[in-house]
Motif scaffolding. Structure first.
Motif, PDB file in Angstrom:
ATOM      1  N   UNK A 126     105.569  34.462  15.195  1.00  0.00           N
ATOM      2  CA  UNK A 126     104.632  34.176  16.101  1.00  0.00           C
ATOM      3  C   UNK A 126     105.593  33.810  17.664  1.00  0.00           C
ATOM      4  N   UNK A 127     106.429  33.501  17.558  1.00  0.00           N
ATOM      5  CA  UNK A 127     107.003  33.169  18.868  1.00  0.00           C
ATOM      6  C   UNK A 127     107.850  34.118  19.625  1.00  0.00           C
ATOM      7  N   UNK A 128     107.622  35.471  19.103  1.00  0.00           N
ATOM      8  CA  UNK A 128     108.060  36.624  19.956  1.00  0.00           C
ATOM      9  C   UNK A 128     107.400  36.520  21.291  1.00  0.00           C
ATOM     10  N   UNK A 129     107.962  36.793  22.420  1.00  0.00           N
ATOM     11  CA  UNK A 129     107.546  36.689  23.736  1.00  0.00           C
ATOM     12  C   UNK A 129     106.793  35.459  24.043  1.00  0.00           C
ATOM     13  N   UNK A 130     107.134  34.287  23.544  1.00  0.00           N
ATOM     14  CA  UNK A 130     106.345  33.170  23.596  1.00  0.00           C
ATOM     15  C   UNK A 130     106.338  32.953  25.106  1.00  0.00           C
ATOM     16  N   UNK A 131     107.397  32.993  26.145  1.00  0.00           N
ATOM     17  CA  UNK A 131     107.436  32.702  27.485  1.00  0.00           C
ATOM     18  C   UNK A 131     106.340  33.329  28.166  1.00  0.00           C
ATOM     19  N   UNK A 132     105.992  34.611  27.573  1.00  0.00           N
ATOM     20  CA  UNK A 132     105.061  35.487  28.677  1.00  0.00           C
ATOM     21  C   UNK A 132     103.531  34.981  28.409  1.00  0.00           C
ATOM     22  N   UNK A 133     103.203  33.849  27.844  1.00  0.00           N
ATOM     23  CA  UNK A 133     101.797  33.100  27.887  1.00  0.00           C
ATOM     24  C   UNK A 133     101.906  31.628  28.295  1.00  0.00           C
ATOM     25  N   UNK A 134     100.638  31.150  28.598  1.00  0.00           N
ATOM     26  CA  UNK A 134     100.532  29.932  28.880  1.00  0.00           C
ATOM     27  C   UNK A 134      99.588  29.163  28.257  1.00  0.00           C
ATOM     28  N   UNK A 135      99.469  29.521  26.852  1.00  0.00           N
ATOM     29  CA  UNK A 135      98.325  28.901  26.084  1.00  0.00           C
ATOM     30  C   UNK A 135      98.984  27.727  24.900  1.00  0.00           C
ATOM     31  N   UNK A 136     100.071  28.243  24.490  1.00  0.00           N
ATOM     32  CA  UNK A 136     100.787  27.411  23.469  1.00  0.00           C
ATOM     33  C   UNK A 136     102.080  27.100  23.764  1.00  0.00           C
ATOM     34  N   UNK A 196     110.326  24.526  30.384  1.00  0.00           N
ATOM     35  CA  UNK A 196     109.299  25.168  31.475  1.00  0.00           C
ATOM     36  C   UNK A 196     107.977  25.592  30.902  1.00  0.00           C
ATOM     37  N   UNK A 197     108.063  26.289  29.808  1.00  0.00           N
ATOM     38  CA  UNK A 197     106.712  26.768  29.162  1.00  0.00           C
ATOM     39  C   UNK A 197     105.832  25.549  28.997  1.00  0.00           C
ATOM     40  N   UNK A 198     106.231  24.309  28.373  1.00  0.00           N
ATOM     41  CA  UNK A 198     105.387  23.086  28.228  1.00  0.00           C
ATOM     42  C   UNK A 198     104.806  22.700  29.317  1.00  0.00           C
ATOM     43  N   UNK A 199     105.737  22.602  30.390  1.00  0.00           N
ATOM     44  CA  UNK A 199     105.233  22.161  31.642  1.00  0.00           C
ATOM     45  C   UNK A 199     103.739  23.037  32.272  1.00  0.00           C
ATOM     46  N   UNK A 200     104.019  24.357  32.073  1.00  0.00           N
ATOM     47  CA  UNK A 200     102.912  25.410  32.570  1.00  0.00           C
ATOM     48  C   UNK A 200     101.912  25.077  31.634  1.00  0.00           C
ATOM     49  N   UNK A 201     101.863  25.105  30.288  1.00  0.00           N
ATOM     50  CA  UNK A 201     100.860  24.930  29.515  1.00  0.00           C
ATOM     51  C   UNK A 201     100.281  23.463  29.592  1.00  0.00           C
ATOM     52  N   UNK A 202     100.825  22.506  29.944  1.00  0.00           N
ATOM     53  CA  UNK A 202     100.162  21.343  30.303  1.00  0.00           C
ATOM     54  C   UNK A 202      99.306  21.220  31.501  1.00  0.00           C
ATOM     55  N   UNK A 245      98.029  23.880  32.884  1.00  0.00           N
ATOM     56  CA  UNK A 245      96.942  24.523  32.770  1.00  0.00           C
ATOM     57  C   UNK A 245      95.818  24.003  32.136  1.00  0.00           C
ATOM     58  N   UNK A 246      96.250  23.086  31.045  1.00  0.00           N
ATOM     59  CA  UNK A 246      95.349  22.525  30.547  1.00  0.00           C
ATOM     60  C   UNK A 246      94.874  21.403  31.170  1.00  0.00           C
ATOM     61  N   UNK A 247      95.465  20.794  31.927  1.00  0.00           N
ATOM     62  CA  UNK A 247      95.016  19.806  32.943  1.00  0.00           C
ATOM     63  C   UNK A 247      94.042  20.437  34.120  1.00  0.00           C
ATOM     64  N   UNK A 248      94.357  21.618  34.263  1.00  0.00           N
ATOM     65  CA  UNK A 248      93.596  22.317  35.391  1.00  0.00           C
ATOM     66  C   UNK A 248      92.215  22.644  34.806  1.00  0.00           C
ATOM     67  N   UNK A 249      92.131  23.124  33.370  1.00  0.00           N
ATOM     68  CA  UNK A 249      91.045  23.604  32.499  1.00  0.00           C
ATOM     69  C   UNK A 249      90.231  22.188  32.357  1.00  0.00           C
ATOM     70  N   UNK A 300      91.596  31.625  33.707  1.00  0.00           N
ATOM     71  CA  UNK A 300      92.380  31.950  32.350  1.00  0.00           C
ATOM     72  C   UNK A 300      93.481  32.848  32.885  1.00  0.00           C
ATOM     73  N   UNK A 301      94.792  32.446  33.120  1.00  0.00           N
ATOM     74  CA  UNK A 301      95.776  33.671  33.827  1.00  0.00           C
ATOM     75  C   UNK A 301      96.687  34.030  32.876  1.00  0.00           C
ATOM     76  N   UNK A 302      96.558  33.640  31.231  1.00  0.00           N
ATOM     77  CA  UNK A 302      97.427  34.035  30.351  1.00  0.00           C
ATOM     78  C   UNK A 302      97.263  35.375  29.883  1.00  0.00           C
ATOM     79  N   UNK A 303      98.109  35.854  29.099  1.00  0.00           N
ATOM     80  CA  UNK A 303      98.027  37.117  28.388  1.00  0.00           C
ATOM     81  C   UNK A 303      97.054  37.367  27.315  1.00  0.00           C
ATOM     82  N   UNK A 304      96.587  36.255  26.969  1.00  0.00           N
ATOM     83  CA  UNK A 304      95.776  36.239  25.576  1.00  0.00           C
ATOM     84  C   UNK A 304      94.336  36.398  26.194  1.00  0.00           C
ATOM     85  N   UNK A 305      93.848  37.447  25.633  1.00  0.00           N
ATOM     86  CA  UNK A 305      92.248  37.619  26.019  1.00  0.00           C
ATOM     87  C   UNK A 305      91.481  36.996  25.035  1.00  0.00           C
ATOM     88  N   UNK A 306      90.366  36.726  25.460  1.00  0.00           N
ATOM     89  CA  UNK A 306      89.216  36.212  24.873  1.00  0.00           C
ATOM     90  C   UNK A 306      88.611  37.304  23.935  1.00  0.00           C
TER      91      UNK A 306
END
Length: 367
Positions: A219-229, A311-317, A319-323, A335-341
């Protein structure tokens, strides 16, 4: 589907979850407390090493003895000056085990014991175990354990990464310490069967840990390419996704071992089963606990120290604050991450109404 199966499916899909990683300080504290208790018991009471490790003598009486186990223990103590372990065998004979005695005095002890038991010394069978043999057994056990640990670390470092290898090693040491400490507190005799049980439960503990690690790695493959988790979020998902599986395998393994320990060793009095059954029972339970509450949270702690994960954690937090700020102001968040709804499910009543020019007119050709 059963309730447990339905719960496992919902955990696997992420519909429900428990924050294991977020409460890791609680688990660490509980584990440290249990480990300290085990170490104190080990230091204060020590291990009741069996005759295979200390050396000594085993005397076996003929069948149909009228002497009770308590009387035989008293006779053996008076004859040798050491505590004795007496077991009544199925054919009615007694097995008298005296550890830590000088084998040169075995003949004298045999004569005295036979006199007290009102037996002919020739009918009292004696098997001697020298202290050098016990020392050799102990050294082989330590060597086997050390080799096992080294191979585990090498394998996990190659198959996964060194952080997972370190976490698995800590979990294994945790399981061994607790199991050995409980042996000291309970006072059960440590025999070669105990060593076999320890090596067995290490395999079970490692199995549960590797199952979670494999899910985490996938589940952590390419984890740095998203900003959800964050890495900790995905580690928590991995634990929840394999939780029911770990519980099922542990319970299935514990049931027959509990039968050996409580029914065979306790109710039926087959004390020879206690040495291996206790190590298996405690070790299996500790292994399941450590794979969930120790190994995976420790991996998350180590990974979150990496610059990329920070750095990933900083981006995720951020984005969550922005949301959250967007929701509070009534404006939709971005929603600027790579995960689509996922697309919404459309039911029969949600089908769009077709537009036509002849609304309200009967179908057919226009006049």
């Amino acid at each position: 589907m059963s309730k447990l199966g339905n719960l496992g499916a919902r955990l696997h899909r992420g519909e429900i979850s428990y924050d294991f990683i977020g409460k890791r300080r609680i688990w660490y504290g509980v584990s440290i407390l249990i480990t300290i208790t085990a170490i104190v018991g080990l230091v204060v009471r020590g291990l009741n090493m069996g005759i295979d490790f200390q050396g000594g003598a085993v005397f076996t009486t003929p069948t149909k003895m009228s002497v009770s186990v308590a009387q035989a223990e008293e006779f053996a103590h008076d004859a040798s000056g050491h505590e004795a372990v007496v077991q009544k065998l199925g054919n009615g004979s007694l097995r008298i085990q005296i550890a830590g005695i000088d084998t040169g005095k075995a003949d004298q002890i045999k004569e005295t014991l036979a006199k007290d038991l009102q037996l002919n010394p020739e009918k009292l069978n004696a098997d001697l175990v020298g202290p050098s043999w016990g020392e050799q057994i102990a050294n082989k056990a330590w060597e086997g354990l050390a080799i096992f640990m080294v191979l585990v670390v090498i394998y996990l470092a190659i198959a996964f990464e060194w952080r997972m290898a370190v976490a698995a090693l800590v979990a294994l040491i945790h399981d061994i310490t607790i199991t050995v400490g409980i042996y000291a507190l309970v006072g059960f005799e440590v025999t070669p069967g105990t060593v076999i049980g320890l090596l067995t439960i290490l395999g079970y503990s490692l199995y549960d840990t590797v199952v979670v690690f494999d899910s985490l790695k996938e589940q952590t493959k390419d984890i740095t390419k998203q900003t959800r988790f964050t890495y900790s979020d995905i580690a928590n998902q991995s634990i929840n996704g394999t939780l029911v599986r770990s519980i099922n395998t542990t319970v299935v393994a514990l049931l027959p071992v509990a039968g050996l320990l409580f029914i065979g060793g306790g109710f039926l009095g087959a004390g020879t089963l206690n040495d291996i059954s206790l190590s298996l029972f405690v070790g299996l339970a500790a292994g399941a606990y450590s794979s969930i509450f120790i190994a995976t949270p420790l991996v998350a702690d180590l990974k979150e120290r990496e610059p990329a994960m920070k750095a990933l954690r900083k981006r995720v937090l951020a984005k969550r604050a922005q949301a959250a700020a967007g929701d509070n102001s009534g404006e939709p968040g971005t929603t600027g991450d790579t995960y689509e709804a996922a697309p919404a499910v459309v039911g029969p009543r949600d089908q769009p109404v077709a537009r036509n020019r002849g609304r309200g007119r009967p179908s057919g050709k226009r006049r």
